[in-house]
Design a protein around this motif. Structure first.
Motif, PDB file in Angstrom:
ATOM      1  N   UNK A  26       0.790  -1.231   0.000  1.00 18.19           N
ATOM      2  CA  UNK A  26       0.000   0.000   0.000  1.00 18.19           C
ATOM      3  C   UNK A  26       0.823   1.283   0.000  1.00 18.19           C
ATOM      4  N   UNK A  27       2.134   1.172   0.081  1.00 15.97           N
ATOM      5  CA  UNK A  27       2.991   2.355   0.085  1.00 15.97           C
ATOM      6  C   UNK A  27       4.066   2.184  -0.986  1.00 15.97           C
ATOM      7  N   UNK A  28       4.652   3.298  -1.451  1.00 21.30           N
ATOM      8  CA  UNK A  28       5.533   3.232  -2.628  1.00 21.30           C
ATOM      9  C   UNK A  28       6.981   2.851  -2.355  1.00 21.30           C
ATOM     10  N   UNK A  29       7.372   2.683  -1.099  1.00 20.63           N
ATOM     11  CA  UNK A  29       8.788   2.505  -0.799  1.00 20.63           C
ATOM     12  C   UNK A  29       9.265   1.086  -1.096  1.00 20.63           C
ATOM     13  N   UNK A  30      10.438   0.941  -1.703  1.00 23.80           N
ATOM     14  CA  UNK A  30      10.931  -0.398  -2.059  1.00 23.80           C
ATOM     15  C   UNK A  30      11.427  -1.218  -0.875  1.00 23.80           C
ATOM     16  N   UNK A  31      11.747  -0.567   0.223  1.00 24.84           N
ATOM     17  CA  UNK A  31      12.210  -1.329   1.386  1.00 24.84           C
ATOM     18  C   UNK A  31      11.651  -0.732   2.669  1.00 24.84           C
ATOM     19  N   UNK A  32      11.245  -1.612   3.568  1.00 24.97           N
ATOM     20  CA  UNK A  32      10.693  -1.192   4.862  1.00 24.97           C
ATOM     21  C   UNK A  32      11.353  -2.010   5.967  1.00 24.97           C
ATOM     22  N   UNK A  33      11.716  -1.321   7.045  1.00 26.90           N
ATOM     23  CA  UNK A  33      12.232  -2.012   8.224  1.00 26.90           C
ATOM     24  C   UNK A  33      11.297  -1.711   9.378  1.00 26.90           C
ATOM     25  N   UNK A  34      10.999  -2.734  10.191  1.00 26.69           N
ATOM     26  CA  UNK A  34      10.130  -2.488  11.336  1.00 26.69           C
ATOM     27  C   UNK A  34      10.568  -3.319  12.532  1.00 26.69           C
ATOM     28  N   UNK A  35      10.270  -2.780  13.675  1.00 21.49           N
ATOM     29  CA  UNK A  35      10.585  -3.463  14.933  1.00 21.49           C
ATOM     30  C   UNK A  35       9.354  -3.423  15.824  1.00 21.49           C
ATOM     31  N   UNK A  51      -5.365  -5.124   7.917  1.00 24.53           N
ATOM     32  CA  UNK A  51      -4.428  -4.374   8.759  1.00 24.53           C
ATOM     33  C   UNK A  51      -4.840  -2.912   8.706  1.00 24.53           C
ATOM     34  N   UNK A  52      -5.031  -2.317   9.865  1.00 19.50           N
ATOM     35  CA  UNK A  52      -5.483  -0.926   9.947  1.00 19.50           C
ATOM     36  C   UNK A  52      -4.566  -0.141  10.867  1.00 19.50           C
ATOM     37  N   UNK A  53      -4.191   1.067  10.436  1.00 16.37           N
ATOM     38  CA  UNK A  53      -3.418   1.966  11.296  1.00 16.37           C
ATOM     39  C   UNK A  53      -4.391   2.693  12.212  1.00 16.37           C
ATOM     40  N   UNK A  54      -4.213   2.533  13.516  1.00 15.49           N
ATOM     41  CA  UNK A  54      -5.125   3.160  14.477  1.00 15.49           C
ATOM     42  C   UNK A  54      -4.416   4.198  15.344  1.00 15.49           C
ATOM     43  N   UNK A  55      -3.115   4.337  15.177  1.00 19.03           N
ATOM     44  CA  UNK A  55      -2.375   5.327  15.939  1.00 19.03           C
ATOM     45  C   UNK A  55      -1.031   5.593  15.302  1.00 19.03           C
ATOM     46  N   UNK A  56      -0.637   6.885  15.252  1.00 14.92           N
ATOM     47  CA  UNK A  56       0.628   7.241  14.623  1.00 14.92           C
ATOM     48  C   UNK A  56       0.519   7.278  13.115  1.00 14.92           C
ATOM     49  N   UNK A  57       1.661   7.393  12.458  1.00 13.59           N
ATOM     50  CA  UNK A  57       1.684   7.425  10.996  1.00 13.59           C
ATOM     51  C   UNK A  57       2.944   6.744  10.495  1.00 13.59           C
ATOM     52  N   UNK A  58       2.840   6.226   9.283  1.00  9.64           N
ATOM     53  CA  UNK A  58       3.941   5.514   8.645  1.00  9.64           C
ATOM     54  C   UNK A  58       4.728   6.496   7.767  1.00  9.64           C
ATOM     55  N   UNK A  59       6.066   6.583   7.898  1.00 10.30           N
ATOM     56  CA  UNK A  59       6.912   5.878   8.873  1.00 10.30           C
ATOM     57  C   UNK A  59       6.833   6.533  10.242  1.00 10.30           C
ATOM     58  N   UNK A  60       7.287   5.822  11.249  1.00  8.87           N
ATOM     59  CA  UNK A  60       7.258   6.319  12.613  1.00  8.87           C
ATOM     60  C   UNK A  60       6.796   5.230  13.572  1.00  8.87           C
ATOM     61  N   UNK A  73      -9.263  -9.904  16.713  1.00 10.76           N
ATOM     62  CA  UNK A  73      -8.326  -8.837  16.363  1.00 10.76           C
ATOM     63  C   UNK A  73      -7.282  -8.681  17.460  1.00 10.76           C
ATOM     64  N   UNK A  74      -6.179  -8.043  17.102  1.00 13.24           N
ATOM     65  CA  UNK A  74      -5.107  -7.785  18.063  1.00 13.24           C
ATOM     66  C   UNK A  74      -4.467  -6.454  17.700  1.00 13.24           C
ATOM     67  N   UNK A  75      -3.891  -5.796  18.701  1.00 13.27           N
ATOM     68  CA  UNK A  75      -3.224  -4.518  18.491  1.00 13.27           C
ATOM     69  C   UNK A  75      -1.723  -4.722  18.657  1.00 13.27           C
ATOM     70  N   UNK A  76      -0.987  -4.224  17.680  1.00 14.74           N
ATOM     71  CA  UNK A  76       0.470  -4.380  17.689  1.00 14.74           C
ATOM     72  C   UNK A  76       1.101  -3.018  17.427  1.00 14.74           C
ATOM     73  N   UNK A  77       2.082  -2.659  18.249  1.00 13.37           N
ATOM     74  CA  UNK A  77       2.797  -1.402  18.062  1.00 13.37           C
ATOM     75  C   UNK A  77       4.161  -1.698  17.452  1.00 13.37           C
ATOM     76  N   UNK A  78       4.557  -0.878  16.482  1.00 15.36           N
ATOM     77  CA  UNK A  78       5.825  -1.104  15.804  1.00 15.36           C
ATOM     78  C   UNK A  78       6.477   0.215  15.418  1.00 15.36           C
TER      79      UNK A  78
END
Length: 209
Positions: A26-35, A51-60, A73-78
């Motif tokens: 859903x985003x244009x970037x060729x590489x993504x890193x997440x923790x 998958x839904x973003x419910x807080x914050x913004x990508x990237x970040x 459902x489950x909530x995961x922060x990254x």
């Protein structure tokens, strides 16, 4: 047996896998890193299909809701970082230098460090002139480049007047400098008149009639 294998495959998923797939789809970037932030426990729910973003913004720092068709459902922060391609220079360069393929390279950097107007295509840099000096490994931006001036003020040029039916050539003196494709004023000594023509190559200016 097949049903048991399918169940095992559906169960073999991780939040990192699902979130990364969502971002790359859903985003244009060729590489993504997440923790994943906090306790990275295995989720027992079925493979999520939403998958839904419910807080914050990508990237970040982002909170995602992972939902399955079963209603679970489950909530995961990254912490998410995104990377993209840019063109940078291999060596320190001075104002007025013309860029060649030996001077630049394509690399991937964090989008937070990509300046506005950064160039991602090598062909957009080649043959361009630097308008200011730059240190090594600097992302090349549009504002750093200008077309190479192949005609200088005072240069002798060949004026080509093309009417479509006939073509006339004459000697001229450039009164302005410019790059290929630009229009400049040229003095025609035989008539002592200024005309405007388009730079069509080294020492050649064309005039449509």
């Amino acid at each position: 047996m097949a049903a048991l294998l399918l169940t095992a495959l559906l169960a073999a998923w991780s939040p990192e896998m699902v979130i990364r797939d969502h971002i790359q789809s859903n985003y244009p970037w060729p590489e993504v890193k997440l923790q994943i932030i906090g306790k990275n426990r295995e989720l027992t729910m079925p493979l999520p299909d939403t998958v839904t973003v419910v807080g914050g913004s990508i990237p970040g720092r982002v909170t995602f809701r992972l939902s399955s068709s079963t209603g679970e459902s489950a909530y995961v922060e990254a912490a998410v970082e995104a990377y993209d391609w840019v063109i940078s220079n291999r060596r320190p360069m001075l104002k007025g230098e013309v860029l060649t393929s030996d001077d630049i390279y394509k690399g991937m950097i964090n989008i937070k460090n990509i300046p506005k107007g950064a160039i991602s295509s090598e062909s957009a840099c080649l043959g361009k002139v630097l308008v200011s000096s730059i240190a090594v490994n600097r992302p090349i931006t549009e504002g750093l480049l200008a077309d190479e001036k192949i005609v200088r003020k005072g240069d002798e040029v060949r004026i080509v007047i093309d009417s479509g039916k006939f073509k006339i050539t004459a000697r001229g003196i450039a009164k302005e400098e410019g790059a290929e494709g630009k229009y400049i004023k040229v003095l025609c000594p035989s008539t002592n008149k200024l005309i405007t023509g388009k730079i069509a190559g080294a020492h050649m200016v064309t005039v449509a009639n």
